[in-house]
Design a protein around this motif. Sequence first.
Motif, PDB file in Angstrom:
ATOM      1  N   SER A   1       0.825  -1.218   0.000  1.00  0.00           N
ATOM      2  CA  SER A   1       0.000   0.000   0.000  1.00  0.00           C
ATOM      3  C   SER A   1       0.854   1.261   0.000  1.00  0.00           C
ATOM      4  CB  SER A   1      -0.940   0.003   1.212  1.00  0.00           C
ATOM      5  OG  SER A   1      -1.795  -1.124   1.188  1.00  0.00           O
ATOM      6  N   GLY A   2       1.940   1.229  -0.740  1.00  0.00           N
ATOM      7  CA  GLY A   2       2.812   2.394  -0.834  1.00  0.00           C
ATOM      8  C   GLY A   2       3.785   2.558   0.314  1.00  0.00           C
ATOM      9  N   VAL A   3       3.750   1.660   1.287  1.00  0.00           N
ATOM     10  CA  VAL A   3       4.630   1.733   2.455  1.00  0.00           C
ATOM     11  C   VAL A   3       5.701   0.641   2.353  1.00  0.00           C
ATOM     12  CG1 VAL A   3       4.785   1.570   4.975  1.00  0.00           C
ATOM     13  CG2 VAL A   3       2.819   2.675   3.910  1.00  0.00           C
ATOM     14  N   THR A   4       6.963   1.011   2.514  1.00  0.00           N
ATOM     15  CA  THR A   4       8.061   0.039   2.471  1.00  0.00           C
ATOM     16  C   THR A   4       8.151  -0.669   3.818  1.00  0.00           C
ATOM     17  OG1 THR A   4       9.309   1.368   0.871  1.00  0.00           O
ATOM     18  CG2 THR A   4      10.541  -0.261   2.145  1.00  0.00           C
ATOM     19  N   VAL A   5       7.901  -1.970   3.824  1.00  0.00           N
ATOM     20  CA  VAL A   5       7.958  -2.735   5.074  1.00  0.00           C
ATOM     21  C   VAL A   5       9.325  -3.379   5.275  1.00  0.00           C
ATOM     22  CG1 VAL A   5       5.479  -3.153   5.091  1.00  0.00           C
ATOM     23  CG2 VAL A   5       6.989  -4.799   3.962  1.00  0.00           C
ATOM     24  N   ALA A   6      10.095  -3.525   4.200  1.00  0.00           N
ATOM     25  CA  ALA A   6      11.466  -4.051   4.288  1.00  0.00           C
ATOM     26  C   ALA A   6      12.243  -3.460   3.125  1.00  0.00           C
ATOM     27  CB  ALA A   6      11.483  -5.577   4.237  1.00  0.00           C
ATOM     28  N   SER A   7      13.281  -2.709   3.432  1.00  0.00           N
ATOM     29  CA  SER A   7      14.029  -2.008   2.399  1.00  0.00           C
ATOM     30  C   SER A   7      15.034  -2.936   1.717  1.00  0.00           C
ATOM     31  CB  SER A   7      14.779  -0.820   3.010  1.00  0.00           C
ATOM     32  OG  SER A   7      15.695  -1.272   4.003  1.00  0.00           O
ATOM     33  N   ARG A   8      15.509  -2.510   0.576  1.00  0.00           N
ATOM     34  CA  ARG A   8      16.547  -3.248  -0.143  1.00  0.00           C
ATOM     35  C   ARG A   8      17.774  -3.368   0.748  1.00  0.00           C
ATOM     36  NH1 ARG A   8      20.949  -2.244  -3.733  1.00  0.00           N
ATOM     37  NH2 ARG A   8      21.074  -3.818  -5.399  1.00  0.00           N
TER      38      ARG A   8
ATOM     39  N   THR B   1      15.764  -3.624   7.868  1.00  0.00           N
ATOM     40  CA  THR B   1      16.818  -2.759   8.384  1.00  0.00           C
ATOM     41  C   THR B   1      16.289  -1.942   9.563  1.00  0.00           C
ATOM     42  OG1 THR B   1      17.787  -2.602   6.178  1.00  0.00           O
ATOM     43  CG2 THR B   1      18.456  -0.950   7.790  1.00  0.00           C
ATOM     44  N   GLY B   2      16.949  -2.094  10.713  1.00  0.00           N
ATOM     45  CA  GLY B   2      16.530  -1.378  11.914  1.00  0.00           C
ATOM     46  C   GLY B   2      15.324  -1.976  12.616  1.00  0.00           C
ATOM     47  N   GLY B   3      14.857  -3.133  12.156  1.00  0.00           N
ATOM     48  CA  GLY B   3      13.669  -3.755  12.745  1.00  0.00           C
ATOM     49  C   GLY B   3      13.957  -5.114  13.348  1.00  0.00           C
ATOM     50  N   GLN B   4      12.898  -5.825  13.678  1.00  0.00           N
ATOM     51  CA  GLN B   4      13.000  -7.140  14.278  1.00  0.00           C
ATOM     52  C   GLN B   4      12.812  -8.238  13.236  1.00  0.00           C
ATOM     53  OE1 GLN B   4      10.100  -7.204  17.451  1.00  0.00           O
ATOM     54  NE2 GLN B   4      11.380  -6.014  18.835  1.00  0.00           N
ATOM     55  N   GLN B   5      13.338  -9.417  13.558  1.00  0.00           N
ATOM     56  CA  GLN B   5      13.254 -10.554  12.642  1.00  0.00           C
ATOM     57  C   GLN B   5      11.802 -11.019  12.516  1.00  0.00           C
ATOM     58  OE1 GLN B   5      14.952 -14.591  13.702  1.00  0.00           O
ATOM     59  NE2 GLN B   5      16.409 -14.016  12.103  1.00  0.00           N
ATOM     60  N   ILE B   6      11.369 -11.210  11.268  1.00  0.00           N
ATOM     61  CA  ILE B   6       9.997 -11.626  10.982  1.00  0.00           C
ATOM     62  C   ILE B   6      10.026 -13.021  10.366  1.00  0.00           C
ATOM     63  CG2 ILE B   6       7.877 -11.085   9.763  1.00  0.00           C
ATOM     64  CD1 ILE B   6       8.688  -8.983  11.825  1.00  0.00           C
TER      65      ILE B   6
ATOM     66  N   SER C   1       3.277 -10.719   8.056  1.00  0.00           N
ATOM     67  CA  SER C   1       2.921  -9.388   8.591  1.00  0.00           C
ATOM     68  C   SER C   1       4.151  -8.655   9.111  1.00  0.00           C
ATOM     69  CB  SER C   1       1.890  -9.531   9.718  1.00  0.00           C
ATOM     70  OG  SER C   1       0.676 -10.073   9.206  1.00  0.00           O
ATOM     71  N   PHE C   2       4.207  -7.358   8.815  1.00  0.00           N
ATOM     72  CA  PHE C   2       5.303  -6.499   9.252  1.00  0.00           C
ATOM     73  C   PHE C   2       4.713  -5.284   9.949  1.00  0.00           C
ATOM     74  CE2 PHE C   2       6.812  -8.989   5.765  1.00  0.00           C
ATOM     75  CZ  PHE C   2       8.174  -9.182   5.952  1.00  0.00           C
ATOM     76  N   THR C   3       5.238  -4.936  11.124  1.00  0.00           N
ATOM     77  CA  THR C   3       4.803  -3.760  11.859  1.00  0.00           C
ATOM     78  C   THR C   3       5.884  -2.691  11.732  1.00  0.00           C
ATOM     79  OG1 THR C   3       3.521  -5.097  13.431  1.00  0.00           O
ATOM     80  CG2 THR C   3       4.073  -2.849  14.087  1.00  0.00           C
ATOM     81  N   VAL C   4       5.519  -1.542  11.150  1.00  0.00           N
ATOM     82  CA  VAL C   4       6.485  -0.489  10.891  1.00  0.00           C
ATOM     83  C   VAL C   4       5.937   0.851  11.356  1.00  0.00           C
ATOM     84  CG1 VAL C   4       7.475  -1.712   8.915  1.00  0.00           C
ATOM     85  CG2 VAL C   4       5.585  -0.130   8.551  1.00  0.00           C
ATOM     86  N   GLN C   5       6.835   1.832  11.464  1.00  0.00           N
ATOM     87  CA  GLN C   5       6.429   3.196  11.827  1.00  0.00           C
ATOM     88  C   GLN C   5       5.977   3.937  10.588  1.00  0.00           C
ATOM     89  OE1 GLN C   5       9.676   5.138  13.821  1.00  0.00           O
ATOM     90  NE2 GLN C   5       9.128   4.334  15.820  1.00  0.00           N
TER      91      GLN C   5
END
Length: 244
Positions: free
Chosen positions: A110-117, A150-155, A237-241
């Motif tokens: 939905s236009g939101v990057t949940v995991a970056s390159r 990057t900067g997040g928790q393991q999913i 599922s990914f939880t991001v800011q």
Amino acid sequence: MNTKKTFQTLAIVMTLAVFVGCQASGNQSSTPESAQQGAATGPASESTSMTGRRSARQSSQPAQPRTVMQTFTLPAGTRIPIRLSTELNTGTTAQGSPFDGTLETPLIVSGVTVASRGSLVHGRVTNVVSSGRLKRPAEISLMLTSITPTGGQQIPISTRTWAVSGKSHKRRNVEMIGGGAGVGAAIGAIAGGGKGAAIGSLIGGAGGTAGAFATGKKEIDLPTETQLAFRLSAPASFTVQVTR
């Protein structure tokens, strides 16, 4: 009679004097009170006006953005392209071995990057077959098990199996064995005619088989930087800011 009139006149004068004095006293007492009321109501009205102006300024200013945590879900079937960080080889890699890599492209919902390159990915070798002699080709199967943004928790994730098999070298081996027998027969014929040709054919055939045995192993090698693509077998599922 004159005395009586005099007393009446004095009484009237005194009454007028008292009346005038009371009026003057009333005016003096009412003036400070009015002044006090004006002093009391004046600053209050000014404060109310200032509050109204501040409220008007605040309402005219745009709302400040705020950061919230939001969960996004990648549906099953989503393509996960990666680049290997671990070399894998069917001759040296054991079944069940872990491997690492990085995301080749960002994952967007939905236009939101949940995991970056460049986000870390982890996987496991689910099956490996070393190349056999003569006819058994090499095989290797892989699955991804998690993504760490990057900067997040393991999913944890689940993907379909990625697999590759080496080319069968059976035909090549037959050609080598047949070729060896032909050369042996030619050598035998030169040495001693038909009987020599038969013996040479056996010797040559054995030599061809030995050559195929020595050169027939062909392992699958996946060096670092190899690009692979997996697909999710279940939603992840990914939880991001996000900023609103």
